[in-house]
Scaffold this active site. Sequence first.
Site, PDB file in Angstrom:
ATOM      1  N   LYS A 180      32.664   5.000  10.546  1.00 31.19           N
ATOM      2  CA  LYS A 180      32.582   5.592  11.884  1.00 31.19           C
ATOM      3  C   LYS A 180      31.750   6.873  11.814  1.00 31.19           C
ATOM      4  O   LYS A 180      31.920   7.677  10.884  1.00 31.19           O
ATOM      5  CB  LYS A 180      33.992   5.886  12.405  1.00 31.19           C
ATOM      6  CG  LYS A 180      34.042   6.315  13.862  1.00 31.19           C
ATOM      7  CD  LYS A 180      35.486   6.530  14.317  1.00 31.19           C
ATOM      8  CE  LYS A 180      35.562   6.928  15.784  1.00 31.19           C
ATOM      9  NZ  LYS A 180      36.958   7.164  16.217  1.00 31.19           N
ATOM     10  N   SER A 225      42.530   5.365  18.596  1.00 34.85           N
ATOM     11  CA  SER A 225      41.117   5.025  18.424  1.00 34.85           C
ATOM     12  C   SER A 225      40.832   3.992  17.341  1.00 34.85           C
ATOM     13  O   SER A 225      39.733   3.452  17.279  1.00 34.85           O
ATOM     14  CB  SER A 225      40.302   6.285  18.144  1.00 34.85           C
ATOM     15  OG  SER A 225      40.083   6.971  19.352  1.00 34.85           O
ATOM     16  N   SER A 263      38.157   4.756  20.319  1.00 41.88           N
ATOM     17  CA  SER A 263      36.773   5.163  20.165  1.00 41.88           C
ATOM     18  C   SER A 263      36.081   4.546  18.949  1.00 41.88           C
ATOM     19  O   SER A 263      34.856   4.598  18.872  1.00 41.88           O
ATOM     20  CB  SER A 263      36.706   6.677  20.063  1.00 41.88           C
ATOM     21  OG  SER A 263      37.342   7.111  18.882  1.00 41.88           O
TER      22      SER A 263
END
Lengths: 113, 497, 506
Positions: B89, B188, B164
């Site tokens: 990420k 997330s 996210s």
Amino acid sequence: MPKERKLSRREFPDSKKEGDSRIGKEEVKHLAWLARMKLSNKEIDAFSQQLSQILQYFRKIDEVDTEGIEPTYHVLDLTNVFRKDEPRTFPAEEVLRNVPEKKGRYVKAPRMG
Amino acid sequence: MDSFHSYYPLPSRLSVSDLCDAIRRGSIKAEDYMASTLDRIRRVEEKVHAFITIVEESTLLERAREIDRRVRDGKGFLGALAGIPIAVKDLICTKGLRTTCGSRILEGYIPTYNATVIERLEEQGAIILGKTNMDEFAMGSSTEFSYFGPTRNPWDLSRVPGGSSGGSAAAVAALEAPMALGSDTGGSIRCPASFCSVVGLKPTYGLVSRFGLIAYANSLEQIGPMTRTVEDCALLFSHMVGRDPLDSTSVEPPKTVFFSKKDDAMDLVGLKVGIPKEFFGEGIQESVAKTVRKALEKLESLGAQCEETTIPSIQYALPAYYIIAMSEASSNLARYDGLRYGLRVPDRGYGWNTIFAENRRLGFGPEVKRRIILGTYALSAGYFDKYYLKAQKIRTILRMEFQRAFKRFDVLAGPSMPILPFKIGEKVGNPLEMYMCDVDTVPANLTGLPALSLPCGFRNGLPVGIQFMAQAFQEGLIFRVAYALEKSLDLREEPRL
Amino acid sequence: MAMAKAKKKERMTRVMRRDEEKGKDGEPEVIIGLEVHVQLTNLKTKLFCSCSTDYRGAEPNTHVCPICMGEPGTLPVVNEGAIEDAIMVALALGSSISRRTLFSRKNYFYPDMPKNFQISQYDKAGGVPFATGGSVSIGGGKKVRIRRIQIEEDPGRLVYEGTIDSSPYILVDYNRAGLPLIEIVTEPDMESPKEARMFLQNLRSILEHLGVFDESLQGAMRCDANISIKGGKRVEIKNISSFKDVERALSFEITRQKGLLSRGLRVGMETRHWDDLRRITVSLRVKEEEQDYRYFPEPDLVPITISEGLIAKVKACMPILPSERKRLFIDKYGIPPQTAEVLVGSKALADFFEECIKLKADPLPLANWLTGDLKALLNEMEIEIWESKVTPAHMAELVSLVKDGILSGKMAKEVLKEVVATGRMPRKIVEEKGLRAIASMESLKEIVERVFSENPEAVKDALRQEKAVHFLIGQVMKATKGSADPLMANEAVRRRLQEIASSVSA
């Protein structure tokens, strides 16, 4: 008896009475200034409306009786985490490489004001 | 015609642990696997847009070859994850590799150091494939709030992958990477895991070092593994944990966080599963509820005893979470002023106040601005007690209620998300509606407890995830339960891309 | 019981003293409070990262790392040395140490702040400062009370081209950013710039004695001053970087504000910047409201608990403090309290004094030389004792030359000037210049005889009028080339005149 409110806080002409959690445009502007973010008029309009709605929802927590409850700032029961006072060097050049504006080895910032 | 299938019979579908064995034995070359992974990326990335940055092909192949050399020569350390590509990420700092946090404000920034978790994984031989897309500063549940454009759900390209960590989830689901790192501040990892049908774990707070994780809300978030199987999840996780002298809030993992499928029987006889009714409360889609209930039935068939329970304060978790997260964020994101790194507009004779405000106007997207303003508000003199402090007290109440529940139950279960993946653009205009998606995930962050999302079925071709929570440091138990259910559900669908 | 009583008495005298200084309506004319920032110079690394603190004289931005530059993703870890230092300081000031304390974030934007928040401590918003209470005496029985002590990080250093308000840009050096600081906040107990200086000087000496602070390092102690003059609002002066400047800045501000008030203008709340080159204060911002720093507990750091055991451990190795040292100087060397107070007002001076004693210097005259002539000379040159060429060997020798009658007081003053200027040993200077004091009455008698025989008229006059006596004394002094003690010459002349007078009358 009305709840205590900080006197030092600026009163906003378009903000309202106690218990109302609307955020007026002036207050949005003031908060944006505190956070050093310029907003367009369109953003200010939209945020004032959206943020008021969100805050209204946040006020749901008013229902909870938290009398005598300690806050949880940390979920871990850790205390006294320290580092030894032993120096280590880091290649400072690498850090400086990310600096957008420099003058010599100085980081260059805009003037005061 | 299809080089991927002709040369390499679907190696990217292998589990990470099988792949590790194969590479160590030499039966699959790390280089070949890397090549096939890159090939897959070439073919699907345009549709999915899981990545913001992909490491150069030649570099990746060279790193893989180095692993193969060590295997061949029998010399040099071969880590437990030798040769396995990993998608990271884009808020986990990677030295020398651009890290954007999905934001324009970090334009031009190249980290000068590696996050601790990156150091650990690279030491084990994992190869960083690239940096995955995400909601800007991890603020969102759909990966639509990325400066680099949205990621699409591999199961239905018209829908969001969740967020996210949507890029990481989509990359794993679309077979662009066998494993990925996400971060979870309020769901997330679990939200996109659920929406993309992958396994995602939000670890117990403190198990994984946050050093190098670009902060959104420090007291809530953890980096966690995202994989296609529970076993892979446990394997990757086992190489991420450990006390880090650079993170004051990190702890040494007890044995209970680890999982090995060998010593665990498939049955779950005697396991007590609590089902907080609040997880099936207002706002849940019936199709999601049904799928999760079916999975729970499956769990019972394995010997577990499921029983409804209640954790009343869950209804306050969402506002409490957002207040705390936004408050911490408003402070964390203050550093992006354009002086030391990132976007910097020309001075044109203006003073620093104006230039800071201008950098931040251009650099941050609307959701980030909303949260900074609300966080600033919640911390202001006169509002602190009413919002931030009150929210932290609710956190205490919530912890106590969970503790009480865990006196009766080994694990708690419920849906990971109350809804199925929604259409791109469906919720961007209504922030509050978007926030509501996190209703089932935020309790784990407020309490610091571990929580895992496991794929548990499909509705109208869209994935549904079930969430398991346990006491702190009981990841091992969660893995065992999830592993048993995973085997018994035996989902074999793959996204058609 | 007895202690409480003594304390009460002390408070009473303090209150009474205050009253005397107050204006007609009982309000003091000037009220000053200080926020002092002290770098913990004994620590080798910054407060939250392992960068070296040895940055003085280094190129800008060489002592930096991702943590102190506020790079994304970095986290602070507390330097344990800072905690030990803070305990020592709190003990020395008589403050009460919080058993459980934590760090807070103070949120505000400024170009010298790498994160745009400062990790500090606070007494509200869930925060607990490191210690509260305590005091520092500033002489004359007066004490300045301490409000709180907290640990925090130093911001970076800003460099301007020209002055702060005209510089076209700001240059930032982060070498200093993250240095461990202790902030000491006083109550508004000072009533003059001189008291503020005394406070800083005595505080400095305490910190020096603790070994946590080295006064020889430029800018290691800085302060912000809050000043209110009767009839005006509170004004904050920032960027005061020495205890000499604190007196200057406050005096400037008093003059400025009194000027405004006398012209009927108002003095509003504002923050001003001390420009130490121009020696003036310039307005930074007018405060419409209290700054909203949005404090909250630092989530990246865990709380700190301070056990009785740790406090006892630190207490056991506490070095001698100025107050104890003063007592020692009085008891052991017979130094008058006021002189002793001046000596311990600077650790360097007190150390210097003891070094001289080791070289067998006579304590009392030595103390007078150090706190009198030497101090005056150094003040004139605006240098500190360690910056001068004077060593304990110089002073010990000078004192013994006077004691042995080789130098008169007057000559010794001249020699001292020479020592300060050149660093040469006093005996060398005496030999080269052929200086020698005429110290005995015997040797003076001869000269008096000679002067009397050379000036018979004057002697006659002197028997009647004072003016002629002075002429004779002057002649004697001239004959000795100033090497005689004037008092002694005076006495010798008068004694001789008396002899003549009595023989005449007989």
